[in-house]
Scaffold this active site. Sequence first.
Site, mmCIF file in Angstrom:
data_model
loop_
_atom_site.group_PDB
_atom_site.id
_atom_site.type_symbol
_atom_site.label_atom_id
_atom_site.label_comp_id
_atom_site.label_asym_id
_atom_site.label_seq_id
_atom_site.Cartn_x
_atom_site.Cartn_y
_atom_site.Cartn_z
ATOM 1 N N CYS A 44 6.218 -60.535 -35.977
ATOM 2 C CA CYS A 44 7.416 -61.021 -36.372
ATOM 3 C C CYS A 44 7.092 -62.352 -37.310
ATOM 4 C CB CYS A 44 7.967 -61.279 -34.676
ATOM 5 S SG CYS A 44 8.296 -60.323 -34.031
ATOM 6 N N LEU A 45 5.715 -62.364 -37.727
ATOM 7 C CA LEU A 45 5.105 -63.715 -37.896
ATOM 8 C C LEU A 45 4.795 -63.476 -39.556
ATOM 9 C CD1 LEU A 45 4.550 -66.813 -37.617
ATOM 10 C CD2 LEU A 45 2.368 -66.068 -37.433
#
Length: 185
Positions: A44-45
Amino acid sequence: RDITHLFWGTMTGALDSPTIDVQLVKKLGLNMDVERTSIEGMGCLTGFRLLNLARQVSLSDPKARILVVAADLRSALGNSMPSKPTREDIVSVSLFRDAASAAVVGGQSHNYSRSSERPCYEIVTGLSRIVEGTDHLVDYHETNEGAIRLFLHRDLPENIGKSEPGFVSTLLEKGRKVMLNKSDD
């Protein structure tokens, strides 16, 4: 053709050749000498990491104009579950679907003379942190059957919650220092 850099990223990986960044350059008609960077598998980063890299490049090169593209195409990968799915498999397939976003990050000296183009945001700072002792809480891999297997341990949210206040405090303090230095200029 005024894009100087292309930053591409995906959580679900991109093992094709030519790589997706090369395909984007051609389909978008970008300069064939555009600087390219690909980031894969940061979860998700990924999008935030790409934006932070673009911020860093734009600070070092005021004429830079970076196209940032992040996308995940689980359906293109089949988004399938193993033949004997677990509860974790079902949750991960329902949480992560197809998505894409893009932004252009420009350096300070970019001429916004086009009436259709104006800066919307300023990326003040960025930060990432690895939380020690959490490697066992996430497992992402492709099975021999071709399915993508994502395991999220039930303790993951609690571990993120414990580290998040310190991370956010550090990020905000870093941002405050940047803004104070700007006001001194």
